[in-house]
Design an enzyme around this catalytic site. Structure first.
Site, PDB file in Angstrom:
ATOM      1  N   LYS A   1       0.776  -1.298   0.055  1.00  0.00           N
ATOM      2  CA  LYS A   1       0.062   0.074  -0.053  1.00  0.00           C
ATOM      3  C   LYS A   1       0.692   1.023   0.008  1.00  0.00           C
ATOM      4  O   LYS A   1       0.692   2.208  -0.607  1.00  0.00           O
ATOM      5  CB  LYS A   1      -0.931   0.266   1.106  1.00  0.00           C
ATOM      6  CG  LYS A   1      -1.650   1.420   1.362  1.00  0.00           C
ATOM      7  CD  LYS A   1      -2.525   1.218   2.816  1.00  0.00           C
ATOM      8  CE  LYS A   1      -1.715   1.586   4.219  1.00  0.00           C
ATOM      9  NZ  LYS A   1      -1.363   2.953   4.315  1.00  0.00           N
ATOM     10  N   ASN A   2       1.796   1.267   0.634  1.00  0.00           N
ATOM     11  CA  ASN A   2       2.774   2.448   1.015  1.00  0.00           C
ATOM     12  C   ASN A   2       3.711   2.775  -0.295  1.00  0.00           C
ATOM     13  O   ASN A   2       3.648   3.927  -0.498  1.00  0.00           O
ATOM     14  CB  ASN A   2       3.262   2.565   2.319  1.00  0.00           C
ATOM     15  CG  ASN A   2       2.340   2.764   3.484  1.00  0.00           C
ATOM     16  OD1 ASN A   2       1.278   3.220   3.494  1.00  0.00           O
ATOM     17  ND2 ASN A   2       3.183   2.798   4.733  1.00  0.00           N
TER      18      ASN A   2
ATOM     19  N   ARG B   1      -8.478   0.166   4.939  1.00  0.00           N
ATOM     20  CA  ARG B   1      -7.712   1.034   4.496  1.00  0.00           C
ATOM     21  C   ARG B   1      -6.347   0.438   4.132  1.00  0.00           C
ATOM     22  O   ARG B   1      -5.799   0.593   3.142  1.00  0.00           O
ATOM     23  CB  ARG B   1      -7.284   2.171   5.510  1.00  0.00           C
ATOM     24  CG  ARG B   1      -8.386   3.240   5.778  1.00  0.00           C
ATOM     25  CD  ARG B   1      -7.834   4.263   6.645  1.00  0.00           C
ATOM     26  NE  ARG B   1      -6.697   4.625   6.060  1.00  0.00           N
ATOM     27  CZ  ARG B   1      -5.729   5.241   6.638  1.00  0.00           C
ATOM     28  NH1 ARG B   1      -5.937   5.543   8.086  1.00  0.00           N
ATOM     29  NH2 ARG B   1      -4.642   5.729   6.355  1.00  0.00           N
TER      30      ARG B   1
ATOM     31  N   ASP C   1       4.965   0.709  12.218  1.00  0.00           N
ATOM     32  CA  ASP C   1       3.583   0.229  11.614  1.00  0.00           C
ATOM     33  C   ASP C   1       3.612  -1.308  12.054  1.00  0.00           C
ATOM     34  O   ASP C   1       2.404  -1.893  11.818  1.00  0.00           O
ATOM     35  CB  ASP C   1       3.704   0.181  10.143  1.00  0.00           C
ATOM     36  CG  ASP C   1       3.389   1.724   9.504  1.00  0.00           C
ATOM     37  OD1 ASP C   1       2.988   2.471  10.315  1.00  0.00           O
ATOM     38  OD2 ASP C   1       3.367   1.883   8.284  1.00  0.00           O
TER      39      ASP C   1
ATOM     40  N   ILE D   1       8.747   6.905  16.706  1.00  0.00           N
ATOM     41  CA  ILE D   1       8.451   7.446  15.361  1.00  0.00           C
ATOM     42  C   ILE D   1       7.180   8.425  15.596  1.00  0.00           C
ATOM     43  O   ILE D   1       7.403   9.661  15.265  1.00  0.00           O
ATOM     44  CB  ILE D   1       8.143   6.648  14.258  1.00  0.00           C
ATOM     45  CG1 ILE D   1       9.263   5.590  13.961  1.00  0.00           C
ATOM     46  CG2 ILE D   1       7.646   7.342  13.206  1.00  0.00           C
ATOM     47  CD1 ILE D   1      10.503   6.285  13.700  1.00  0.00           C
TER      48      ILE D   1
ATOM     49  N   CYS E   1      -3.798  13.623  13.063  1.00  0.00           N
ATOM     50  CA  CYS E   1      -4.582  12.325  12.706  1.00  0.00           C
ATOM     51  C   CYS E   1      -4.499  11.552  14.148  1.00  0.00           C
ATOM     52  O   CYS E   1      -3.733  12.088  15.021  1.00  0.00           O
ATOM     53  CB  CYS E   1      -3.929  11.594  11.566  1.00  0.00           C
ATOM     54  SG  CYS E   1      -2.402  10.680  12.095  1.00  0.00           S
TER      55      CYS E   1
ATOM     56  N   ARG F   1       1.596  14.882  13.252  1.00  0.00           N
ATOM     57  CA  ARG F   1       2.169  14.432  11.907  1.00  0.00           C
ATOM     58  C   ARG F   1       2.079  15.532  11.008  1.00  0.00           C
ATOM     59  O   ARG F   1       1.355  15.825  10.071  1.00  0.00           O
ATOM     60  CB  ARG F   1       1.253  13.552  11.377  1.00  0.00           C
ATOM     61  CG  ARG F   1       1.213  12.074  12.209  1.00  0.00           C
ATOM     62  CD  ARG F   1       0.558  10.909  11.340  1.00  0.00           C
ATOM     63  NE  ARG F   1       1.260  10.276  10.211  1.00  0.00           N
ATOM     64  CZ  ARG F   1       0.884   9.170   9.725  1.00  0.00           C
ATOM     65  NH1 ARG F   1      -0.172   8.583  10.051  1.00  0.00           N
ATOM     66  NH2 ARG F   1       1.669   8.466   8.896  1.00  0.00           N
ATOM     67  N   PRO F   2       3.000  16.603  11.105  1.00  0.00           N
ATOM     68  CA  PRO F   2       2.907  17.704  10.380  1.00  0.00           C
ATOM     69  C   PRO F   2       3.638  17.496   8.975  1.00  0.00           C
ATOM     70  O   PRO F   2       4.013  16.425   8.743  1.00  0.00           O
ATOM     71  CB  PRO F   2       3.949  18.737  11.144  1.00  0.00           C
ATOM     72  CG  PRO F   2       4.836  17.805  11.911  1.00  0.00           C
ATOM     73  CD  PRO F   2       3.935  16.728  12.264  1.00  0.00           C
TER      74      PRO F   2
HETATM   75  C1  UD1 Z   1       4.928   6.889   6.322  1.00  0.00           C
HETATM   76  C2  UD1 Z   1       3.897   5.570   6.355  1.00  0.00           C
HETATM   77  C3  UD1 Z   1       3.466   5.309   7.575  1.00  0.00           C
HETATM   78  C4  UD1 Z   1       4.370   5.132   8.505  1.00  0.00           C
HETATM   79  C5  UD1 Z   1       5.524   6.037   8.555  1.00  0.00           C
HETATM   80  C6  UD1 Z   1       6.741   5.861   9.360  1.00  0.00           C
HETATM   81  C7  UD1 Z   1       2.809   6.120   3.840  1.00  0.00           C
HETATM   82  C8  UD1 Z   1       1.947   6.301   3.112  1.00  0.00           C
HETATM   83  N1  UD1 Z   1       2.930   6.001   5.415  1.00  0.00           N
HETATM   84  O1  UD1 Z   1       4.251   8.119   6.994  1.00  0.00           O
HETATM   85  O2  UD1 Z   1       2.442   4.404   7.340  1.00  0.00           O
HETATM   86  O3  UD1 Z   1       4.139   4.878   9.825  1.00  0.00           O
HETATM   87  O4  UD1 Z   1       6.002   6.438   7.201  1.00  0.00           O
HETATM   88  O5  UD1 Z   1       7.548   4.786   8.814  1.00  0.00           O
HETATM   89  O6  UD1 Z   1       4.065   5.704   3.241  1.00  0.00           O
HETATM   90  N2  UD1 Z   1       7.372  14.534  10.256  1.00  0.00           N
HETATM   91  C9  UD1 Z   1       7.347  15.744  10.654  1.00  0.00           C
HETATM   92  N3  UD1 Z   1       7.268  16.720   9.681  1.00  0.00           N
HETATM   93  C10 UD1 Z   1       7.047  16.224   8.434  1.00  0.00           C
HETATM   94  C11 UD1 Z   1       6.962  14.705   8.212  1.00  0.00           C
HETATM   95  C12 UD1 Z   1       6.990  14.057   8.941  1.00  0.00           C
HETATM   96  O7  UD1 Z   1       7.747  16.153  11.749  1.00  0.00           O
HETATM   97  O8  UD1 Z   1       6.993  17.269   7.648  1.00  0.00           O
HETATM   98  C13 UD1 Z   1       7.358  13.507  11.638  1.00  0.00           C
HETATM   99  C14 UD1 Z   1       6.274  12.572  11.584  1.00  0.00           C
HETATM  100  O9  UD1 Z   1       5.286  13.341  12.635  1.00  0.00           O
HETATM  101  C15 UD1 Z   1       6.715  11.642  12.395  1.00  0.00           C
HETATM  102  C16 UD1 Z   1       8.176  11.442  11.702  1.00  0.00           C
HETATM  103  O10 UD1 Z   1       8.414  12.717  11.053  1.00  0.00           O
HETATM  104  O11 UD1 Z   1       6.996  11.673  13.669  1.00  0.00           O
HETATM  105  C17 UD1 Z   1       8.167  10.304  10.581  1.00  0.00           C
HETATM  106  O12 UD1 Z   1       6.998  10.573   9.593  1.00  0.00           O
HETATM  107  P1  UD1 Z   1       7.022  10.224   8.018  1.00  0.00           P
HETATM  108  O13 UD1 Z   1       8.226   9.432   7.862  1.00  0.00           O
HETATM  109  O14 UD1 Z   1       7.006  11.504   7.449  1.00  0.00           O
HETATM  110  O15 UD1 Z   1       5.921   9.156   8.167  1.00  0.00           O
HETATM  111  P2  UD1 Z   1       4.742   9.273   6.674  1.00  0.00           P
HETATM  112  O16 UD1 Z   1       5.578   9.504   5.570  1.00  0.00           O
HETATM  113  O17 UD1 Z   1       3.619  10.067   7.186  1.00  0.00           O
END
Ligand code: UD1
Length: 422
Positions: A22-23, A400, A308, A330, A118, A123-124
């Protein structure tokens, strides 16, 4: 609303085929916005998150064709007819933010709703915006939307992410393929889904090296072309079902499973006394019936233990012998399954980002509520290991990310039913 009802106690035996990730797919699909020719993806999972991404792409003018029972998806983006990703769709799924980089790179403009909070934390998207700004985009945040422009195209340079983000790496990688010059992306995520995206982008004509390491180098090109790409296996679906024989006892082979997608997870299973074996078709997990042993798990970016799979691992450790520690590094609020597991007799003590799980001999079936995707499936796993009946509510979360969860579990002998309530 539908419910999933589990009568615990059966051991599991048989074969499960792993679907496409999915991801990976959620990052591959927006890549179509980078070029006018069709992008065909095969091994696409049939999930509501995939439907949401398709619906979003259609609002931007992408033509979507699904065949082979939904497993093959061809996306054609001859031109982007609308550059606004509306809140109505974006709020359903955070990964919607992945249309931002490609739209901006191709047409120099994109307006995308901010995904908002969420269930598993704030999750910014600051890291996504940081990278695009470094590439010369002008960004304006207004009324809950980010309006990005790059009238003379994106420019290359060295971008060092302050912390590792899967989504921000994907957005920046896609955007960099069409930027002028050489982009060096430092401190990037190394997840297999990012490698898969890079492989697909290369088929489309992008010049990328270093994916799977902490630094990705992208030589910008003028245009990308169409391609066909097979999505990698879903390591999170795989890991989730690998826990079924671990919690319920039994022996299951996972066709398409690959240990290198889940090395840290497999190591923890083995430390816990579960047998993991590579076979000609994938992986095999067996558990003779004794209780698993307690382990210490820390979630980390790849190649570490995936966040995950933390909820599902907690379900297993709830019946392990001894005291386990699960550290969530995370996401800051990812223990929402714990109160539900407590209802089933688990002994869990949460202190900040750390959970102390004292294993009990047996869980007890109970009505529980799914709070997010991975939490929902952890409750189903707990139900397999419990005495009596477990009723999981709010199962739309499962849809989902898990295709035909009931059919798959029934296929290995679990007593699971889905009840449709109107
Ligand atoms: C992706 C996966 C999700 C998984 C996550 C971590 C997809 C669609 N989803 O989510 O299933 O749980 O990776 O392996 O691929 N963060 C910030 N600022 C940002 C972006 C992220 O602070 O702009 C923080 C997040 O809040 C979190 C950490 O960075 O604490 C990691 O998040 P991120 O790796 O970005 O996760 P996703 O890409 O949203």
């Amino acid at each position: 609303m539908d419910q999933i009802i589990i009568q615990g106690g059966n051991s599991v035996r048989g074969v499960i085929s792993v679907v496409g990730a999915k991801n990976a797919c959620l990052a591959l699909m927006p890549a179509t916005l980078l070029c006018a020719e069709p992008l065909t993806l095969t091994n696409v999972p049939r999930l509501s998150d995939i439907d949401t991404m398709m619906a979003l792409l259609q609002t931007l003018g992408v033509d979507v064709d699904r065949s082979d029972d939904g497993r093959v998806v061809t996306l054609s983006s001859a031109s982007i007819t609308n550059h606004v990703a509306h809140y109505d769709i974006v709020r359903k799924m955070r990964a919607s933010i992945l249309v931002l980089g490609p739209m901006l790179a191709r047409d120099g403009q994109a307006v995308v709703s901010l995904p908002g909070g969420c269930a598993i934390g704030a999750r910014p998207v600051n890291l996504h915006l940081f990278a695009l700004k470094e590439m010369g985009a002008e960004l304006e945040l207004k009324d809950g939307y980010v309006r990005a422009t790059a009238s003379r195209g994106l420019t290359a340079g060295r971008i060092e992410f302050p912390s590792v983000s899967v989504g921000a790496t994907e957005n920046a990688l896609m955007a960099a393929t069409l930027a002028r010059g050489t982009t060096v992306l430092g401190n990037v995520a190394r997840e297999p889904e990012i490698v898969d995206l890079a492989v697909c982008l290369r088929k489309m004509g992008a010049q990328i090296s270093g994916e799977g390491t902490g630094e990705i180098i992208v030589e910008g090109v003028d245009a990308l072309s169409g391609a066909e790409h097979t999505v990698i296996p879903d390591r999170i679906e795989l890991g989730t079902y690998m826990l079924a024989p671990a919690v319920a006892g039994g022996d299951v082979e996972f066709v398409g499973g690959r240990r290198n997608l889940l090395e840290a997870f497999c190591g923890k299973l083995e430390e816990s006394g579960i047998d993991v074996e590579e076979t000609a078709r994938g992986l095999r997990v067996s558990q003779s019936g004794c209780r698993p042993k307690a382990v210490h798990v820390v979630t980390e970016p790849f190649p570490g233990f995936p966040t995950d799979l933390q909820a599902q691992m907690m379900a297993m450790l709830s019946t392990a012998e001894g005291v386990s520690i699960l550290e969530e590094r995370i996401f800051e609020n990812r223990f929402m399954h714990a109160p539900e597991l407590l209802r089933m007799g688990a002994r869990i003590d949460i202190q900040g980002g750390s959970a102390r799980v004292t294993g009990v001999k047996r869980l007890k079936g109970a009505p529980v509520m799914a709070t997010d995707l991975r939490a929902s499936v952890s409750l189903i796993l707990a139900g397999l290991a419990a005495n009596g009946e477990t009723v999981v509510n709010r199962v739309y979360h499962v849809d989902r990310g898990y295709e035909q969860v009931v059919t798959k579990l029934k296929g290995i002998g679990a007593d699971v039913e889905r009840i449709q309530n109107s």
